[in-house]
Scaffold this motif. Structure first.
Motif, PDB file in Angstrom:
ATOM      1  N   UNK A   1       0.837  -1.192   0.000  1.00 16.37           N
ATOM      2  CA  UNK A   1       0.000   0.000   0.000  1.00 16.37           C
ATOM      3  C   UNK A   1       0.876   1.247   0.000  1.00 16.37           C
ATOM      4  N   UNK A   2       1.931   1.230   0.808  1.00 11.31           N
ATOM      5  CA  UNK A   2       2.820   2.383   0.885  1.00 11.31           C
ATOM      6  C   UNK A   2       3.676   2.465  -0.382  1.00 11.31           C
ATOM      7  N   UNK A   3       3.971   3.666  -0.867  1.00 12.10           N
ATOM      8  CA  UNK A   3       4.806   3.813  -2.069  1.00 12.10           C
ATOM      9  C   UNK A   3       6.216   3.271  -1.841  1.00 12.10           C
ATOM     10  N   UNK A   4       6.802   2.727  -2.878  1.00 12.62           N
ATOM     11  CA  UNK A   4       8.160   2.189  -2.799  1.00 12.62           C
ATOM     12  C   UNK A   4       8.757   2.173  -4.205  1.00 12.62           C
ATOM     13  N   UNK A   5      10.056   2.071  -4.265  1.00  2.59           N
ATOM     14  CA  UNK A   5      10.722   1.915  -5.557  1.00  2.59           C
ATOM     15  C   UNK A   5      12.043   1.195  -5.350  1.00  2.59           C
ATOM     16  N   UNK A   6      12.521   0.579  -6.400  1.00  2.00           N
ATOM     17  CA  UNK A   6      13.788  -0.151  -6.375  1.00  2.00           C
ATOM     18  C   UNK A   6      14.641   0.338  -7.546  1.00  2.00           C
ATOM     19  N   UNK A   7      15.916   0.512  -7.297  1.00  2.00           N
ATOM     20  CA  UNK A   7      16.845   0.955  -8.328  1.00  2.00           C
ATOM     21  C   UNK A   7      17.475  -0.279  -8.977  1.00  2.00           C
ATOM     22  N   UNK A   8      17.398  -0.350 -10.309  1.00  2.00           N
ATOM     23  CA  UNK A   8      17.992  -1.465 -11.050  1.00  2.00           C
ATOM     24  C   UNK A   8      19.099  -0.909 -11.929  1.00  2.00           C
ATOM     25  N   UNK A   9      20.308  -1.441 -11.753  1.00  2.00           N
ATOM     26  CA  UNK A   9      21.450  -1.005 -12.539  1.00  2.00           C
ATOM     27  C   UNK A   9      21.903  -2.134 -13.461  1.00  2.00           C
ATOM     28  N   UNK A  10      22.150  -1.778 -14.716  1.00  2.00           N
ATOM     29  CA  UNK A  10      22.639  -2.745 -15.693  1.00  2.00           C
ATOM     30  C   UNK A  10      24.070  -2.391 -16.063  1.00  2.00           C
ATOM     31  N   UNK A  11      24.982  -3.304 -15.788  1.00  2.00           N
ATOM     32  CA  UNK A  11      26.389  -3.075 -16.042  1.00  2.00           C
ATOM     33  C   UNK A  11      26.741  -3.402 -17.487  1.00  2.00           C
ATOM     34  N   UNK A  12      27.910  -2.936 -17.952  1.00  2.00           N
ATOM     35  CA  UNK A  12      28.343  -3.291 -19.315  1.00  2.00           C
ATOM     36  C   UNK A  12      28.416  -4.796 -19.543  1.00  2.00           C
ATOM     37  N   UNK A  13      28.614  -5.553 -18.463  1.00  2.41           N
ATOM     38  CA  UNK A  13      28.659  -7.016 -18.586  1.00  2.41           C
ATOM     39  C   UNK A  13      27.268  -7.624 -18.713  1.00  2.41           C
ATOM     40  N   UNK A  14      26.225  -6.754 -18.713  1.00  8.10           N
ATOM     41  CA  UNK A  14      24.818  -7.142 -18.791  1.00  8.10           C
ATOM     42  C   UNK A  14      24.294  -7.723 -17.483  1.00  8.10           C
ATOM     43  N   UNK A  15      25.088  -7.652 -16.419  1.00 10.37           N
ATOM     44  CA  UNK A  15      24.630  -8.083 -15.101  1.00 10.37           C
ATOM     45  C   UNK A  15      23.694  -7.032 -14.520  1.00 10.37           C
ATOM     46  N   UNK A  16      22.662  -7.495 -13.818  1.00  5.87           N
ATOM     47  CA  UNK A  16      21.677  -6.611 -13.204  1.00  5.87           C
ATOM     48  C   UNK A  16      21.863  -6.589 -11.692  1.00  5.87           C
ATOM     49  N   UNK A  17      21.835  -5.385 -11.119  1.00  7.00           N
ATOM     50  CA  UNK A  17      21.917  -5.212  -9.667  1.00  7.00           C
ATOM     51  C   UNK A  17      20.636  -4.548  -9.182  1.00  7.00           C
ATOM     52  N   UNK A  18      19.947  -5.187  -8.244  1.00  8.59           N
ATOM     53  CA  UNK A  18      18.738  -4.640  -7.641  1.00  8.59           C
ATOM     54  C   UNK A  18      19.129  -3.988  -6.316  1.00  8.59           C
ATOM     55  N   UNK A  19      18.833  -2.692  -6.186  1.00  8.40           N
ATOM     56  CA  UNK A  19      19.231  -1.936  -5.004  1.00  8.40           C
ATOM     57  C   UNK A  19      18.043  -1.194  -4.410  1.00  8.40           C
ATOM     58  N   UNK A  20      18.145  -0.902  -3.121  1.00  2.92           N
ATOM     59  CA  UNK A  20      17.193   0.006  -2.473  1.00  2.92           C
ATOM     60  C   UNK A  20      17.761   1.419  -2.549  1.00  2.92           C
ATOM     61  N   UNK A  21      16.896   2.393  -2.456  1.00  5.18           N
ATOM     62  CA  UNK A  21      17.336   3.786  -2.485  1.00  5.18           C
ATOM     63  C   UNK A  21      17.825   4.190  -1.096  1.00  5.18           C
ATOM     64  N   UNK A  22      18.906   4.987  -1.048  1.00  2.00           N
ATOM     65  CA  UNK A  22      19.549   5.317   0.232  1.00  2.00           C
ATOM     66  C   UNK A  22      18.597   6.000   1.207  1.00  2.00           C
TER      67      UNK A  22
END
Length: 340
Positions: free
Chosen positions: A123-144
């Motif tokens: 119910x509460x708003x949220x978001x996740x940061x997804x970074x894609x590296x040149x190696x095509x690897x994906x990193x899922x992060x929370x916002x600071x």
């Protein structure tokens, strides 16, 4: 009516006008299978699961807490010398090392994955940061600056806690309003859980250390603190189609296995007890929940009681469904969980 009591919540991140919308997902439809993206959801189990690294240590669970009841309660104590580390994915040096070694294609933490798996109920708003590296690897992060690591209270109820209004914020004498905001309740629930996980453990002399120390603890800059009893289990899940998910998962302690029907013990060959009947297998099998000394890994969580009618002196939000925990917790714990 419901529109009068409606709460307008601010988005967790400001959407800039120059952003390009790639896809819009209705979480409710996604969980029901009616979303256009539902055909992309695969609920099958992983093809394989592998432990990559273990870090930290675990203390032994104190089974004296099994005897706690409403007649013999144990007050919750504040743990002053334990340090907790809610570190995001890209700040984890172990995950960085595993990424350099090419151990996976997607990297995340168990908290982030759990949030994604339960997001249709959020119910509460949220978001996740997804970074894609040149190696095509994906990193899922929370916002600071997010509230991601805080446990929510009554988020999905018919009467969720209301944000602090400007009037209540100006009136410092309104203690109830200041205390029962979503942010304050989340902080309280998170602190309860952290203190609970450490109080139910035995002293350090029953400690089991893993191959590598806690990767986030600096021994030279500890200020009299020590890491909490947490083991970080880095696991790789093969999901198919070349997707290798590497996740940092957490464990909180070790619990003694107890004999009897329904228990599992490893003695030579695997002997599994089910309903009092023993079934022997020719080849030894590994139970991922067992450790060499016969203990089991455990995680601990606390559910704290909160009734909004206590604070506002109002009738229960759900007449006939409000349950006093102290009347039911000993003999009908399921009823307490069902009411939540």
């Amino acid at each position: 009516g419901p529109w009068r009591d409606r709460i307008d919540r601010q988005a967790s991140v400001s959407v800039r006008p120059d952003w390009r919308r790639v896809e819009e997902v209705d979480l409710g439809k996604l969980s029901k299978g009616t979303s256009p993206l539902s055909n992309l959801v695969d609920n099958s189990p992983p093809k394989s699961v592998e432990d990559l690294l273990w870090c930290g240590f675990l203390d032994q669970y104190n089974d004296q807490f099994d005897k706690v009841s409403t007649r013999t309660p144990a007050p919750l104590k504040r743990v002053e010398t334990k340090e907790f580390y809610p570190v995001t994915t890209t700040d984890d040096p172990v995950i960085e090392k595993l990424a350099i070694e090419g151990k996976g294609t997607v990297f995340a933490t168990d908290a982030i994955m759990a949030h994604l798996m339960t997001c249709p109920r959020s119910v509460y708003p949220w978001d996740i940061v997804v970074q894609k590296l040149p190696t095509r690897a994906l990193f899922f992060d929370k916002r600071d600056s997010s509230q991601f690591d805080y446990l929510t209270v009554h988020e999905t109820s018919n009467s969720p806690p209301a944000p602090l209004s400007e009037r209540d914020a100006a009136n410092e004498e309104n203690a109830d309003a200041l205390m029962n905001t979503p942010e304050r309740l989340a902080l309280e629930a998170t602190m309860i859980n952290q203190n609970f996980t450490q109080q139910i453990l035995r002293s350090a002399k029953f400690r089991s250390n893993f191959d590598l120390p806690n990767p986030f603890w600096d021994e030279e800059d500890n200020d009299g603190m020590e890491p909490a009893s947490v083991a970080y289990r880095y696991r790789k899940f093969s999901l198919g189609d070349g997707i290798e998910l590497v996740a940092r998962t957490e464990l909180h302690g070790l619990a003694k296995t107890k004999g009897g029907a329904g228990s599992t013990k490893q003695v030579g060959k695997l002997v599994t007890t089910m309903g009092g009947k023993k079934k022997k297998k020719n080849q030894p099998e590994e139970n991922p929940l067992e450790v060499p000394d016969g203990d089991q890994y455990m995680t601990a969580y606390a559910l704290n009681e909160y009734d909004p009618s206590y604070a506002s002196n109002a009738p229960p939000a759900r007449p006939g469904t409000s349950i006093n925990w102290r009347d039911k917790i000993d003999n009908q714990a399921g009823a307490v969980l069902a009411s939540e």
